[in-house]
Design a protein around this motif. Structure first.
Motif, short mmCIF file in Angstrom:
data_model
loop_
_atom_site.label_atom_id
_atom_site.label_comp_id
_atom_site.label_asym_id
_atom_site.label_seq_id
_atom_site.Cartn_x
_atom_site.Cartn_y
_atom_site.Cartn_z
N GLU A 134 -39.22 10.52 -2.10
CA GLU A 134 -37.92 10.32 -2.78
C GLU A 134 -36.89 9.65 -1.89
OE1 GLU A 134 -40.01 13.96 -4.26
OE2 GLU A 134 -39.27 13.32 -2.32
N ILE A 135 -37.11 9.70 -0.55
CA ILE A 135 -36.11 9.17 0.37
C ILE A 135 -36.38 7.69 0.65
CG2 ILE A 135 -35.14 9.37 2.70
CD1 ILE A 135 -35.83 12.32 2.65
N ALA A 136 -35.35 6.86 0.53
CA ALA A 136 -35.49 5.42 0.73
C ALA A 136 -35.66 5.10 2.21
CB ALA A 136 -34.27 4.70 0.18
N SER A 137 -36.38 4.03 2.50
CA SER A 137 -36.60 3.63 3.90
C SER A 137 -35.37 2.97 4.49
CB SER A 137 -37.79 2.68 3.99
OG SER A 137 -37.51 1.49 3.26
N THR A 138 -34.35 2.74 3.67
CA THR A 138 -33.14 2.07 4.14
C THR A 138 -32.03 3.04 4.52
OG1 THR A 138 -32.45 1.84 1.84
CG2 THR A 138 -33.57 -0.04 2.83
N ILE A 139 -32.32 4.34 4.60
CA ILE A 139 -31.27 5.28 4.98
C ILE A 139 -30.85 5.01 6.42
CG2 ILE A 139 -32.13 7.04 3.41
CD1 ILE A 139 -32.99 8.61 5.99
N GLN A 140 -29.62 5.31 6.74
CA GLN A 140 -29.10 5.08 8.08
C GLN A 140 -29.43 6.27 8.99
OE1 GLN A 140 -27.60 2.18 9.07
NE2 GLN A 140 -28.27 1.53 7.03
N LEU A 141 -29.71 5.95 10.26
CA LEU A 141 -29.95 6.95 11.28
C LEU A 141 -28.94 6.72 12.40
CD1 LEU A 141 -33.84 6.55 11.62
CD2 LEU A 141 -32.62 8.08 10.07
N ALA A 142 -28.55 7.78 13.09
CA ALA A 142 -27.62 7.62 14.22
C ALA A 142 -27.77 8.79 15.18
CB ALA A 142 -26.18 7.51 13.72
N ILE A 143 -27.43 8.51 16.44
CA ILE A 143 -27.40 9.52 17.48
C ILE A 143 -25.95 9.95 17.70
CG2 ILE A 143 -28.01 10.03 19.89
CD1 ILE A 143 -30.34 9.39 18.01
N ILE A 144 -25.75 11.23 17.97
CA ILE A 144 -24.40 11.75 18.18
C ILE A 144 -24.23 12.17 19.63
CG2 ILE A 144 -22.70 13.43 17.40
CD1 ILE A 144 -23.75 11.48 15.24
N GLU A 145 -23.18 11.65 20.26
CA GLU A 145 -22.80 12.16 21.58
C GLU A 145 -22.22 13.55 21.37
OE1 GLU A 145 -21.09 8.19 23.69
OE2 GLU A 145 -20.55 10.11 24.59
N GLY A 146 -23.03 14.56 21.62
CA GLY A 146 -22.61 15.92 21.30
C GLY A 146 -23.50 16.48 20.21
N GLU A 147 -22.87 17.20 19.26
CA GLU A 147 -23.63 17.87 18.22
C GLU A 147 -23.40 17.23 16.85
OE1 GLU A 147 -25.70 20.23 19.06
OE2 GLU A 147 -25.04 20.20 21.15
N ALA A 148 -24.47 17.00 16.11
CA ALA A 148 -24.35 16.43 14.77
C ALA A 148 -23.62 17.39 13.83
CB ALA A 148 -25.74 16.11 14.21
N SER A 149 -23.87 18.69 13.98
CA SER A 149 -23.25 19.68 13.09
C SER A 149 -21.73 19.68 13.27
CB SER A 149 -23.80 21.07 13.38
OG SER A 149 -23.50 21.46 14.70
N GLU A 150 -21.28 19.49 14.50
CA GLU A 150 -19.84 19.48 14.77
C GLU A 150 -19.19 18.25 14.15
OE1 GLU A 150 -16.84 19.70 18.64
OE2 GLU A 150 -19.00 19.69 18.91
N LEU A 151 -19.87 17.11 14.25
CA LEU A 151 -19.31 15.87 13.70
C LEU A 151 -19.25 15.91 12.18
CD1 LEU A 151 -19.76 12.35 14.98
CD2 LEU A 151 -20.45 12.72 12.63
N LEU A 152 -20.27 16.48 11.55
CA LEU A 152 -20.28 16.54 10.07
C LEU A 152 -19.28 17.55 9.53
CD1 LEU A 152 -24.14 16.35 9.40
CD2 LEU A 152 -22.44 14.61 8.83
N SER A 153 -18.74 18.41 10.41
CA SER A 153 -17.83 19.47 9.95
C SER A 153 -16.36 19.19 10.28
CB SER A 153 -18.25 20.80 10.60
OG SER A 153 -19.60 21.08 10.37
N ILE A 154 -16.04 17.96 10.69
CA ILE A 154 -14.65 17.65 11.02
C ILE A 154 -13.77 17.86 9.79
CG2 ILE A 154 -13.07 15.84 11.80
CD1 ILE A 154 -15.35 14.60 13.34
N LYS A 155 -12.72 18.64 9.94
CA LYS A 155 -11.88 19.01 8.81
C LYS A 155 -11.19 17.81 8.16
CE LYS A 155 -11.01 23.78 10.21
NZ LYS A 155 -9.98 24.79 10.60
N LYS A 156 -10.89 16.80 8.99
CA LYS A 156 -10.18 15.63 8.46
C LYS A 156 -10.95 14.98 7.30
CE LYS A 156 -8.74 11.00 9.80
NZ LYS A 156 -8.72 9.99 10.88
N TYR A 157 -12.30 15.07 7.36
CA TYR A 157 -13.12 14.42 6.34
C TYR A 157 -13.57 15.42 5.26
CZ TYR A 157 -13.29 10.90 10.00
OH TYR A 157 -12.94 9.98 10.96
N GLY A 158 -12.93 16.60 5.24
CA GLY A 158 -13.35 17.65 4.32
C GLY A 158 -13.25 17.28 2.86
#
Length: 377
Positions: A134-158
């Protein structure tokens, strides 16, 4: 005549019956198909659009899931789930225990990986994603300096969908900016192709903002080192043909020039001397001066454009040579010299190439043509 008319009428009736019979058969198949193919109400599923994975202090996997939750009153909220597990599936199964509707991954747009996890290797995660049809081969991948969970939880983007935000940010920076093009299919190709190593965008959380901070360079599936943002444009010139994009060059301590890159194409030539390859890379670029700033020189200097052209050409060659040297020292090959050697040389030996790579000669030249220099003049 009556008999002839009767026969014609009978044929028309038979034709009409056949026509309705065929339509009925097609309609039955269509309706049957509609019943066979499973359907789900979007209000009754949780559509995963972003995932992040980190390595915990006890070597477990911390999975973060981003999904929109649609309400009956047509409003929606962005929900974030976190769960630990030994495998990707276990983190998803544990997250499933916290949601009302089934989690589905058909609209996944981005997968992020914490730096410490990327250094251990990404193959188990990407193999799992690749095995999910079901997942497309064109999805984006990225490395996070630090933790991915912390970046995805930034309140500004809530209040907005951070998964779509990050995916769009990477795509547009590759399309019109300095970032080399990358996605799951490109990473997988470079990973599986002999003589190539993968690369991914490097993101960083800075206070309450997210920025692209460079490119992560891999040896096989393990993050080996990173390139700072100032070198990303040069890497893009080495790995792909592209149009558009701007870049600022520091010519001197108080002198800067911004070029709009209209067209850039790398050309590779391989020469084998006594079994040892040598590479000549020529970067052909047409660009224009977008902006020029100096507190020393006058902007009306008629010779300035020619001088800038030579200075930027030298800068491109120096930067590219320095980056290739860095790649050789780290024994990583994101520009694919090995694959170009393999395509050129019938007796290519991968093991021997890996021994040769750190010391092979690579010469970089640039042909730069400045056009539309009206800003400077």
């Amino acid at each position: 005549m009556a008999c002839l008319y009767s026969g014609k009428k009978e044929k028309e009736d038979i034709g009409m019956k056949c026509f309705f019979l065929c339509n009925s058969i097609v309609l039955i198949f269509v309706l049957s198909g509609c019943q066979i193919v499973p359907t789900q109400n979007t209000n009754e599923i949780s559509i995963i659009q972003g995932v992040g994975f980190d390595l915990t202090s006890d070597e477990k996997l911390l999975g973060t899931i981003v999904y929109p939750e649609y309400k009956v009153d047509e409003t929606s909220t962005i929900e974030i789930l976190k769960a630990e597990g030994e495998t990707v599936q276990e983190t998803i199964d544990r997250s499933q225990n916290e949601v009302q509707y089934p989690l589905v991954s058909g609209q996944l747009r981005i997968a992020l990986f914490g730096q410490s996890l990327a250094e251990k290797g990404l193959f188990p995660f990407l193999d799992t994603i690749n095995r999910t049809p079901e997942i497309a081969s064109t999805i984006q991948l990225a490395i996070i300096e630090g933790e991915a969970s912390e970046l995805l939880s930034i309140k500004k983007y809530g209040k907005e969908n951070i998964a779509l935000y990050l995916s769009d940010m990477i795509i547009q920076n590759a399309k019109i900016g300095e970032l080399p093009t990358s996605d799951l299919s490109i990473f997988s190709y470079n990973y599986h192709n002999d003589g190539n190593d993968p690369y991914l965008p490097l993101l960083k959380k800075e206070k309450d903002k997210i920025k692209i901070n460079g490119v992560g360079l891999f040896k096989d599936d393990q993050l080996k080192t990173t390139l700072p943002i100032k070198d990303v444009f040069t890497l893009k010139m080495l790995v792909e043909r592209f149009k558009m994009g701007t870049h600022q060059y520091k010519i001197d301590e108080n002198e800067y020039v911004v070029i709009s890159n209209i067209k850039s194409t790398p050309h590779y030539k391989v020469k084998v001397i006594k079994g040892i390859p040598e590479f000549n890379i020529n970067i052909k670029m047409d660009a224009r001066v977008q902006e020029y700033r100096s507190i020393v020189r006058k902007a009306t200097d008629k010779k300035k454009v020619k001088e800038l052209q030579v200075q930027i050409k030298n800068k491109i060659e120096q930067d590219a040579t320095r980056i290739i040297k860095l790649l050789q020292e780290n024994e990583i090959d994101p520009i694919g010299l090995g694959s170009k050697y393999e395509a050129h040389y019938r007796d290519f030996d991968l093991k021997k190439w890996k021994e040769q790579y750190p010391d092979v000669k690579v010469k970089v030249s640039a042909d730069l043509e400045m056009i539309h220099s009206g800003v400077v003049e």
